[in-house]
Scaffold this motif. Structure first.
Motif, short mmCIF file in Angstrom:
data_model
loop_
_atom_site.label_atom_id
_atom_site.label_comp_id
_atom_site.label_asym_id
_atom_site.label_seq_id
_atom_site.Cartn_x
_atom_site.Cartn_y
_atom_site.Cartn_z
N ILE A 142 -15.33 1.88 -6.39
CA ILE A 142 -13.97 1.89 -5.85
C ILE A 142 -14.04 1.30 -4.44
O ILE A 142 -14.79 1.81 -3.60
N PRO A 143 -13.30 0.26 -4.13
CA PRO A 143 -13.42 -0.37 -2.81
C PRO A 143 -13.24 0.58 -1.63
O PRO A 143 -13.97 0.46 -0.64
N THR A 144 -12.32 1.52 -1.72
CA THR A 144 -12.06 2.42 -0.59
C THR A 144 -13.08 3.55 -0.49
O THR A 144 -13.05 4.31 0.48
N ASN A 145 -13.98 3.67 -1.46
CA ASN A 145 -14.95 4.76 -1.44
C ASN A 145 -16.39 4.26 -1.45
O ASN A 145 -17.30 4.99 -1.81
N THR A 146 -16.59 3.02 -1.06
CA THR A 146 -17.93 2.43 -1.03
C THR A 146 -18.24 1.97 0.38
O THR A 146 -17.57 1.09 0.93
N VAL B 138 -0.85 -2.62 -0.90
CA VAL B 138 -0.23 -1.46 -0.25
C VAL B 138 -0.63 -0.16 -0.96
O VAL B 138 -1.00 0.83 -0.30
N ASP B 139 -0.58 -0.16 -2.28
CA ASP B 139 -0.94 1.05 -3.01
C ASP B 139 -2.42 1.41 -2.84
O ASP B 139 -2.78 2.59 -2.71
N ALA B 140 -3.27 0.39 -2.83
CA ALA B 140 -4.70 0.63 -2.66
C ALA B 140 -5.00 1.18 -1.26
O ALA B 140 -5.81 2.10 -1.10
N TRP B 141 -4.35 0.63 -0.25
CA TRP B 141 -4.58 1.10 1.12
C TRP B 141 -4.06 2.52 1.31
O TRP B 141 -4.71 3.34 1.96
N ASN B 142 -2.90 2.81 0.74
CA ASN B 142 -2.37 4.17 0.82
C ASN B 142 -3.30 5.16 0.11
O ASN B 142 -3.53 6.27 0.60
N TYR B 143 -3.82 4.74 -1.02
CA TYR B 143 -4.77 5.59 -1.74
C TYR B 143 -6.00 5.87 -0.86
O TYR B 143 -6.49 6.99 -0.78
N GLY B 144 -6.48 4.83 -0.21
CA GLY B 144 -7.67 4.97 0.63
C GLY B 144 -7.45 5.88 1.82
O GLY B 144 -8.38 6.54 2.28
N ALA B 145 -6.24 5.92 2.35
CA ALA B 145 -5.95 6.70 3.56
C ALA B 145 -5.65 8.16 3.27
O ALA B 145 -5.89 9.03 4.12
N ALA B 146 -5.08 8.47 2.11
CA ALA B 146 -4.59 9.82 1.81
C ALA B 146 -5.73 10.84 1.79
O ALA B 146 -6.74 10.65 1.11
N LEU C 63 -14.38 7.48 1.42
CA LEU C 63 -15.34 7.30 2.51
C LEU C 63 -14.89 6.26 3.53
O LEU C 63 -15.28 6.32 4.69
N SER C 64 -14.09 5.28 3.11
CA SER C 64 -13.66 4.23 4.03
C SER C 64 -12.27 4.48 4.59
O SER C 64 -11.63 3.57 5.11
N SER C 65 -11.80 5.71 4.51
CA SER C 65 -10.48 6.05 5.04
C SER C 65 -10.30 5.62 6.49
O SER C 65 -9.22 5.16 6.90
N TYR C 66 -11.38 5.74 7.28
CA TYR C 66 -11.31 5.40 8.70
C TYR C 66 -10.75 4.02 8.96
O TYR C 66 -10.06 3.78 9.96
N PHE C 67 -11.01 3.07 8.08
CA PHE C 67 -10.62 1.69 8.33
C PHE C 67 -9.11 1.49 8.36
O PHE C 67 -8.62 0.47 8.83
N PHE C 68 -8.35 2.48 7.88
CA PHE C 68 -6.89 2.39 7.91
C PHE C 68 -6.30 3.11 9.11
O PHE C 68 -5.08 3.22 9.25
N GLU C 69 -7.16 3.61 10.00
CA GLU C 69 -6.73 4.43 11.12
C GLU C 69 -5.72 3.74 12.02
O GLU C 69 -4.85 4.39 12.62
N ALA D 237 -12.87 -2.25 2.05
CA ALA D 237 -11.85 -1.20 2.07
C ALA D 237 -10.45 -1.76 1.90
O ALA D 237 -9.55 -1.06 1.42
N PHE D 238 -10.24 -3.02 2.27
CA PHE D 238 -8.91 -3.65 2.24
C PHE D 238 -8.68 -4.47 0.97
O PHE D 238 -7.69 -5.18 0.88
N TYR D 239 -9.57 -4.38 -0.01
CA TYR D 239 -9.36 -5.11 -1.25
C TYR D 239 -8.16 -4.54 -2.02
O TYR D 239 -7.86 -3.35 -1.92
N PRO D 240 -7.51 -5.36 -2.84
CA PRO D 240 -6.43 -4.86 -3.69
C PRO D 240 -7.02 -4.18 -4.92
O PRO D 240 -8.17 -4.41 -5.28
N MET D 241 -6.21 -3.33 -5.55
CA MET D 241 -6.63 -2.72 -6.81
C MET D 241 -5.46 -2.75 -7.79
O MET D 241 -4.31 -2.59 -7.39
N PRO D 242 -5.76 -2.95 -9.08
CA PRO D 242 -4.70 -2.91 -10.08
C PRO D 242 -4.22 -1.48 -10.30
O PRO D 242 -4.90 -0.52 -9.92
#
Length: 544
Positions: A52-56, A119-127, A133-139, A187-192
């Protein structure tokens, strides 16, 4: 094509170009056509988590994700940004950005890549509830604090808005001129949509939009290999020039090296320590040795007894001064590393080797003994909990240098120190991520994007995903934030270096040396080039 920006966009164009072509060995990036049908076999390591891009946030999974996905931008061999999914990234004030996507881009399942995919992928990563693990990048995005707060039920950042299928806007909580430069990080990649419906399942067989895709359902044979094949629908700056890339998992780099010189492995990213003195002769003109944006450190968690408070700080400084970096880099690495003077890397714009506190990284055994004695007077060391240094035994050949560091500390301070091997990188990273380390951990960093900030924020700010030490310093956090919002590159770099001076005093991690790309390739491939961050450009490699 560069992304669009107005005249008020500061900083990105001034980031230093970081070239990494073969230095001293043969330069295989000859632009020859080569065999585009060959599957390139390269060394890899088992990813810590499903992909998962936001968790790697580790190399094993990251290098696979970078081939499976395409972000708004990507980085060329020199670290310069180039548009990939973005048609333009525009701003008037470095705080409000309008991002327009290229038309006709799809994921490998046929779904279109839209503004919502980002947008959905970034929101998922931040919540907070998703614990990525990469939540910080959306700070930096407005509304992150509300979404990321512990126990929060907020699932969307207020700073992200979808305008239409190909357009979305980003509002930051403050102006940050280098924000576009970060957007090539995974962390900023899109996801379907299917990724967010069942992330665990998706991560085992991810659907991306990059130059490669999984080679069917069984492409990931855990702890053995990951097979990728070209994505025929990808159009962009990283089109596959080969028939696929197979990441082969080795239990140790020595075995991988033997496969390399036997032409059973095509590319080895890191030469084992035991073979550094001979690899140039072994490989002829098929090697690289050049500095890149990476370093090696030892992180010591603050949740451990003996290592917090004033006594803990004195012990950290004593340990640092007891390590003979010059001797270790000369003897163990055959001068293939450079002793660290701070927490980033010399190849980056803004680097300084004369920061206040850098003397804490100098070999000074007498001072080390004095500092340890001072710590003992404040709080006696609990000898039932001696210092260990955790490291992974499968990749990087860390045992040799860890033992050298252990011996240096023992010889100078007379305390008990031991290396603590873990079978795999995945295993040791899991223990660190869960905050269950029983001692120090070797914690090197490979840059995500070319900036001093990337070596500081994701590792040392409060709550950051890669903060193995669990360091928390409000003044440091503020200095990093001020650096990101600075009106010029020079001001930003100064703020980052001011922040580093706090790290040099506190030493949540102990910098050891700056990394050098020392790799090689087989007789069966050509057009091999290593990038600014020490990673081979796998997509460009061809067979002979």
């Amino acid at each position: 094509m560069r992304y669009s920006r107005t005249s008020k966009m500061l900083g990105v164009a001034a980031i230093a170009a970081l070239a990494l072509s073969a230095c001293g060995g043969g330069d295989s990036s000859t632009e020859s056509e080569g065999d585009a049908s060959r599957v390139i076999v390269v060394d890899g390591s088992e990813p810590q988590h499903p992909l998962i891009p936001t968790n790697t946030n580790e190399v094993g999974g990251g290098q696979v994700l970078d081939l499976l996905f395409a972000g708004l931008i990507s980085y060329d061999a020199e670290g310069k940004s180039q548009n990939e999914m973005a048609e333009s990234i525009e701003t008037e004030d470095s705080q409000n950005y309008t991002i327009t996507l290229k038309e006709g881009k799809t994921f490998t399942n046929g779904d279109p890549v839209t503004a919502s995919s980002f947008v959905d992928a970034w929101n998922y990563g931040a919540a907070a509830k998703n614990a990525q693990l990469s939540s910080y990048f959306f700070e930096s995005i407005e509304g992150y604090d509300e979404a990321a707060a512990e126990g929060s039920t907020v699932e969307e950042m207020s700073g992200l808005k979808v305008v239409d299928d190909l357009t979305f806007t980003v509002k930051l909580s403050q102006p940050e001129s280098d924000f576009p430069l970060r957007l090539g990080y995974s962390a900023f990649y899109p996801m379907p949509a299917e990724a967010l419906e069942n992330p665990e399942k998706f991560g085992e067989n991810p659907v991306g939009n990059g130059p490669y895709k999984f080679d069917g359902e069984g492409a990931w044979q855990h702890n053995q290999q990951i097979d990728l094949v070209p994505n025929e629908d990808y159009e962009g700056p990283r089109e596959a020039q080969n028939g696929g890339v197979t990441f082969k998992m080795y239990q140790n780099d020595t075995t991988a090296y033997q496969d390399l010189i036997s032409d059973n492995l095509d590319v080895l990213k890191t030469i084992p320590t035991s073979d550094i003195q001979n690899f140039k002769n072994d490989l002829g003109d098929r090697w690289i040795e050049a500095p890149y944006a990476g370093n090696q450190t030892i992180a010591i968690p603050y949740y451990l007894d003996n290592w917090d408070g004033e006594a803990g700080k004195l012990r950290r400084q004593a340990i640092s001064m007891a390590i003979n970096r010059d001797e270790i880099t000369k003897v163990i690495f055959n001068n293939g590393r450079t002793p660290a003077k701070e927490f980033t890397a010399p190849v980056l714009d803004g680097y300084s080797d004369s920061l206040e506190g850098s003397e804490n990284l100098e070999f000074n055994p007498e001072k080390a003994k004095e500092l340890w004695k001072q710590a003992e007077e404040l709080e006696p060391f609990d000898k039932s909990k001696p210092l260990t240094i955790a490291y992974n035994a499968d990749k990087g050949d860390h045992k040799t240098w860890v033992q050298a560091v252990v011996n240096s500390i023992k010889n100078e301070l007379g305390i008990e120190v031991t290396g603590k091997p873990f079978a795999s990188f995945k295993e040791v990273r899991t223990v660190a991520t869960e905050g269950k380390l029983t001692g120090a951990i070797r914690a090197g960093w490979q840059a995500d994007y070319p900036s001093l900030a990337n070596f500081l924020g994701p590792i040392y700010t409060t709550g950051a995903g890669s903060n193995d030490a669990r360091y928390s310093n409000e003044k440091f956090d503020k200095a990093v934030s001020e650096g990101l919002s600075a009106g010029s590159v020079e001001e930003g770099n100064q703020a980052m270096n001011d922040a580093q001076e706090m790290l040099l005093e506190d030493l949540p991690a102990i910098p050891l040396w700056y990394q050098v790309a020392q790799g090689g390739w087989s007789n069966n491939v050509e057009n091999v080039e290593f990038g600014w961050n020490g990673v081979p450009l796998y997509y460009a490699i061809t067979g002979k």
